[in-house]
Design a protein around this motif. Structure first.
Motif, PDB file in Angstrom:
ATOM      1  N   GLU A  90      69.503  66.597  22.716  1.00  0.00           N
ATOM      2  CA  GLU A  90      68.337  65.622  22.036  1.00  0.00           C
ATOM      3  C   GLU A  90      67.212  66.273  21.425  1.00  0.00           C
ATOM      4  O   GLU A  90      66.727  65.787  20.287  1.00  0.00           O
ATOM      5  CB  GLU A  90      67.897  64.486  23.271  1.00  0.00           C
ATOM      6  N   GLN A  97      71.513  69.719  14.381  1.00  0.00           N
ATOM      7  CA  GLN A  97      72.449  68.461  13.802  1.00  0.00           C
ATOM      8  C   GLN A  97      72.667  68.545  12.406  1.00  0.00           C
ATOM      9  O   GLN A  97      73.357  67.653  11.668  1.00  0.00           O
ATOM     10  CB  GLN A  97      71.393  67.202  14.151  1.00  0.00           C
ATOM     11  N   VAL A 117      74.241  61.011  23.439  1.00  0.00           N
ATOM     12  CA  VAL A 117      73.520  61.437  22.495  1.00  0.00           C
ATOM     13  C   VAL A 117      73.667  61.158  20.913  1.00  0.00           C
ATOM     14  O   VAL A 117      73.043  60.703  20.377  1.00  0.00           O
ATOM     15  CB  VAL A 117      73.037  63.058  22.596  1.00  0.00           C
ATOM     16  N   ARG A 121      71.991  58.435  18.370  1.00  0.00           N
ATOM     17  CA  ARG A 121      71.813  59.154  17.107  1.00  0.00           C
ATOM     18  C   ARG A 121      72.593  58.684  15.921  1.00  0.00           C
ATOM     19  O   ARG A 121      72.454  58.913  14.691  1.00  0.00           O
ATOM     20  CB  ARG A 121      71.691  60.504  16.929  1.00  0.00           C
TER      21      ARG A 121
END
Length: 126
Positions: A90, A97, A117, A121
């Motif tokens: 996270e 990411q 997670v 998102r």
């Protein structure tokens, strides 16, 4: 996350991981490789030292060539606490990411944590 580079730290981590085989196998191989010269340009990260909750191995960021290549952007993880895994996914810079990646681990709950997670998102997981 701390990057372990000291041979003594890597040796101690290797000994600790051997005690938890087979669940540590994905990270143990990389730790051994890094400790013995690191020809594949990997790095070993821990959340704290010497009492760690999570170990992450990955290719050094400067070695990433294609942000869409999830085979090259492969991560291996061993965790003692599922909360540490979720915190890693996270909120740290250790797992980018910005690029596709695959994460390897042999512990129960890994897939669920990644799914949680990712869905929070709005990311796609295969």
């Amino acid at each position: 996350m701390l990057i372990l580079r000291c041979p003594a730290q890597l040796q101690l981590l290797e000994e600790t991981l051997r005690k938890s085989l087979p669940t540590t196998l994905p990270v143990l191989g990389t730790v051994m490789t890094v400790a013995r010269g690191n020809p594949a340009s990997h790095e070993v990260l821990v959340d704290s030292w010497p009492h760690f909750s999570i170990v992450l191995t990955r290719l050094r960021p400067e070695e990433h060539r294609d942000p869409r290549d999830y085979y090259t952007n492969q991560l291996s993880v061993f965790y003692r606490d599922k909360g540490a895994l979720q915190a890693l996914l996270e909120g740290t810079e250790a797992v980018s990411q910005e690029r596709a990646f695959q994460i390897l681990g042999m512990q129960d709950g890994l897939d669920e944590a990644v799914q949680e997670v990712a869905s929070a998102r709005g990311l796609m997981v295969e």
